[in-house]
Write a protein that holds these residues in place. Sequence first.
Motif, PDB file in Angstrom:
ATOM      1  N   GLU A 231       0.833  -1.210   0.000  1.00 13.90           N
ATOM      2  CA  GLU A 231       0.000   0.000   0.000  1.00 13.90           C
ATOM      3  C   GLU A 231       0.866   1.257   0.000  1.00 13.90           C
ATOM      4  OE1 GLU A 231      -4.080  -1.428   2.266  1.00 13.90           O
ATOM      5  OE2 GLU A 231      -2.331  -0.903   3.480  1.00 13.90           O
ATOM      6  N   TYR A 248      -2.670  -1.086  -9.182  1.00 14.66           N
ATOM      7  CA  TYR A 248      -3.803  -1.269  -8.278  1.00 14.66           C
ATOM      8  C   TYR A 248      -4.210  -2.741  -8.189  1.00 14.66           C
ATOM      9  CZ  TYR A 248      -4.458   3.790  -8.019  1.00 14.66           C
ATOM     10  OH  TYR A 248      -4.273   5.128  -7.786  1.00 14.66           O
ATOM     11  N   ASP A 262      -9.765  -8.442   7.670  1.00 15.26           N
ATOM     12  CA  ASP A 262     -10.489  -7.416   6.913  1.00 15.26           C
ATOM     13  C   ASP A 262      -9.978  -7.297   5.485  1.00 15.26           C
ATOM     14  OD1 ASP A 262      -8.008  -6.390   7.544  1.00 15.26           O
ATOM     15  OD2 ASP A 262      -8.732  -4.335   7.853  1.00 15.26           O
ATOM     16  N   GLU A 265     -12.681  -6.183   2.810  1.00 13.40           N
ATOM     17  CA  GLU A 265     -13.076  -4.778   2.935  1.00 13.40           C
ATOM     18  C   GLU A 265     -11.927  -3.848   2.530  1.00 13.40           C
ATOM     19  OE1 GLU A 265     -15.625  -7.366   5.284  1.00 13.40           O
ATOM     20  OE2 GLU A 265     -13.442  -7.104   5.236  1.00 13.40           O
ATOM     21  N   ARG A 266     -10.724  -4.247   2.888  1.00 14.17           N
ATOM     22  CA  ARG A 266      -9.547  -3.437   2.553  1.00 14.17           C
ATOM     23  C   ARG A 266      -9.302  -3.435   1.046  1.00 14.17           C
ATOM     24  NH1 ARG A 266      -4.539  -3.915   6.683  1.00 14.17           N
ATOM     25  NH2 ARG A 266      -3.202  -2.233   5.889  1.00 14.17           N
ATOM     26  N   GLU A 268     -11.568  -3.938  -1.244  1.00 15.24           N
ATOM     27  CA  GLU A 268     -12.645  -3.177  -1.890  1.00 15.24           C
ATOM     28  C   GLU A 268     -12.432  -1.676  -1.749  1.00 15.24           C
ATOM     29  OE1 GLU A 268     -17.528  -2.892  -2.149  1.00 15.24           O
ATOM     30  OE2 GLU A 268     -16.591  -4.257  -0.699  1.00 15.24           O
ATOM     31  N   SER A 269     -11.830  -1.237  -0.643  1.00 14.55           N
ATOM     32  CA  SER A 269     -11.570   0.198  -0.474  1.00 14.55           C
ATOM     33  C   SER A 269     -10.598   0.705  -1.542  1.00 14.55           C
ATOM     34  CB  SER A 269     -11.013   0.474   0.928  1.00 14.55           C
ATOM     35  OG  SER A 269      -9.703  -0.047   1.071  1.00 14.55           O
ATOM     36  N   TRP A 270      -9.610  -0.127  -1.920  1.00 15.67           N
ATOM     37  CA  TRP A 270      -8.696   0.266  -2.995  1.00 15.67           C
ATOM     38  C   TRP A 270      -9.397   0.238  -4.345  1.00 15.67           C
ATOM     39  CZ3 TRP A 270      -4.301   2.745  -2.874  1.00 15.67           C
ATOM     40  CH2 TRP A 270      -3.535   2.735  -1.697  1.00 15.67           C
ATOM     41  N   ARG A 272     -12.542   0.996  -4.749  1.00 17.08           N
ATOM     42  CA  ARG A 272     -13.341   2.229  -4.749  1.00 17.08           C
ATOM     43  C   ARG A 272     -12.453   3.441  -5.081  1.00 17.08           C
ATOM     44  NH1 ARG A 272     -17.604   0.220  -5.949  1.00 17.08           N
ATOM     45  NH2 ARG A 272     -18.360  -1.418  -4.579  1.00 17.08           N
ATOM     46  N   ARG A 273     -11.276   3.448  -4.487  1.00 17.82           N
ATOM     47  CA  ARG A 273     -10.347   4.558  -4.755  1.00 17.82           C
ATOM     48  C   ARG A 273      -9.974   4.597  -6.238  1.00 17.82           C
ATOM     49  NH1 ARG A 273      -5.217   5.855  -0.906  1.00 17.82           N
ATOM     50  NH2 ARG A 273      -4.086   7.335  -2.222  1.00 17.82           N
ATOM     51  N   GLU A 276     -12.921   5.947  -8.218  1.00 15.50           N
ATOM     52  CA  GLU A 276     -13.092   7.390  -8.027  1.00 15.50           C
ATOM     53  C   GLU A 276     -12.065   8.178  -8.835  1.00 15.50           C
ATOM     54  OE1 GLU A 276     -12.812   7.853  -3.835  1.00 15.50           O
ATOM     55  OE2 GLU A 276     -14.761   6.923  -3.425  1.00 15.50           O
ATOM     56  N   VAL A 296     -11.167  -8.696  -5.646  1.00 17.13           N
ATOM     57  CA  VAL A 296     -11.996  -8.348  -4.483  1.00 17.13           C
ATOM     58  C   VAL A 296     -13.005  -9.459  -4.198  1.00 17.13           C
ATOM     59  CG1 VAL A 296     -13.623  -6.670  -3.534  1.00 17.13           C
ATOM     60  CG2 VAL A 296     -11.697  -5.884  -4.925  1.00 17.13           C
TER      61      VAL A 296
END
Length: 675
Positions: A231, A248, A262, A265-266, A268-270, A272-273, A276, A296
């Motif tokens: 990360e 990514y 997690d 969830e972790r 999926e957060s990347w 989402r980033r 975006e 994911v």
Amino acid sequence: MKINRRASTCVVRVIPTMATLLLPLLVSISTPLACIGFSANSGKQPPSSSSSSNQHQRRKKQGFTDKVVEDIVVRDVSAKIRRPNKSSAHGGGGANKQPLNSRQRSFAQRDPIISLNMNLDYLAKSGQRNAAKRCEEMLLRIEAMHEDGYYEKAPDVVSYNCVINAYAHGRASTTTNTSRSEEARRLMERMEEKGLKPNTITWNTLLRCILKEVGDRKWKQFSAKKVKEAESILINMESLGLSNTISYNTVISTISKSKLDDAAERAESWLRRMMELYEATQSEKIQPDTCSFNSVIHAYANTRSGNVTQAPQRARRAEELIHQMESLYKSGENDNVKPDVVTYSAVVNAYAKAAVHEAECASKAMNILDKMVELYNGGDKGVKPNKRTYTSAINAFARIGQADTADDILSKMKVRHEEGDDSLKPDTVCYSSVLDAYAKMGGEEAAFRAEELLQEMEDLYNNGDNDVKPNTQTYRSVITALGKSKQPRAAEKAEQILEEMEYISSHGARDLAPNTIVYNAVIDAYARSKSVSKAYRAELLLERMIEESNKGKLSIRPDTITFNSVINAAAKSVHGDSVVRKEAYMIGLNAFKTLHGLDYCKPSSVTYVTFLKLLDNLVESGTSRDYMAKKVFGLSSSLGLANDLVKAQLRKTCSPLVAQNILLSCDEKEDTNAT
């Protein structure tokens, strides 16, 4: 039962590589002494023809074809060194000069750095032992020649990227504690010392090294640290403007394969980033693709020990991600996120794992499989269900004991294979999963069908189909199904299978040697049977296991489950006369005592529940039984194993007043210790 092991004939084809094709040409190119050693300033004399011949022979012994690539690089570079024209120096002789053919002209005109990079790339991806170290040696050799003035150009960023990629592709070192990523970082520092700036490929290859480390058994314990490192690298790449979709995806995949609770969830957060940033910039360089979502979804499917109870919710979240992919693709917002067979299969697997917690998840897995078949029949060839998809669906119903449905899915695979689809040919895993379902289901019909499937596998294997060779899990499932069937002489059938496994393994098929789990299944079959001699037969199997393990055969060394099963067989010996019951009691008592004296396995709470049950069934009620039960409970309490199940069985074994006093005394001790 007879399984004929067939010796397979392997025909090896030797395919000439580019290196071996170029060898005759390279031999004709004169190689100066500078190209033989690491440095050009070597004072050694050229080897004689005899020593060259011996060196050639040694190379053959060490793997001549493995070394030829390195020779090509060195000789290629040497060919670029300017030499005086022999014909002009001696006043002619040009008439004897042979014109170059097209291959020689191409070779002579090629940029040596391109040759170096091509060969580094080839060696990096070759899978050869120590390929990374050899790539680095080649790189350093060319650098030394450049520093000594024999070569105008130095290795470039591509050269270093190839060597770093060799570390990413290669096997983890078992002799050093240096990780792939540490080797990569060391090379990146050397790059900067040489004035070379790492590019996107360099950083992505470093991320790939970390991804491989997360999957390595040696580095798995450092999963959290590796994820943070990946990360951090990606954040740095973002600040440098070097991140892309591969960056990514690699980080998301690293998180997905980690042991973090997690992880999904972790990951999926990347994602989402990433989405975006893409929406804000519309840069195709960071556009999410199918691989981004698949990683994911895999994270949601691979439930960890800390969140297995959340498996149904995680499976549903994985399916929601598929719906999101379908929406993005159909709307035209992102043509790169079309769900494929990997996507759908991962969700089927997620629901299969969740079925043990919610039975309806098995039906959801089947719905996804049916949807894949429908899409494929409609023309979408990219979502054709594969063997893994069908096996996951079989496992879903196996976990909830719906063996008939699992068997139906296996039958569909057989039909598809008979229709010409070789990719859906059932294998050992498919059959074993169905057999496991029948083992969980229990009953006479389940045992009968399990025996049928086992016979079918053996017949296919004996006729040359190696894909359905029965393994230890196959036989264990059949033994378990027999044990739960309550068929007459089912336990004897189970022991017969065990003996046949021992016979087959002793005649060459060592992979079919029964292990502790198989023995435990047979002992459990006796415990469930109505045989009067069940305790005696169970004890004989235990003694065989102890005897063989003492000789060094640790694969059948008894464990806690073994001893508990023998005690259980003794506890259930209630149908014989007083002599049989007394013998059963002594067998159970001996197993109980032996277990407490071992170093390699220890009693569990089940041990005490089962032994208290033995006292209840075989010892007459009264003072003696109450006294023994009190001693047994005290022992379990001293070991911290007196849980609610032990206490419940104590109440059944002892007289009510004695049980009440024992438990009251236990509670007082616990309060005192707590204070």
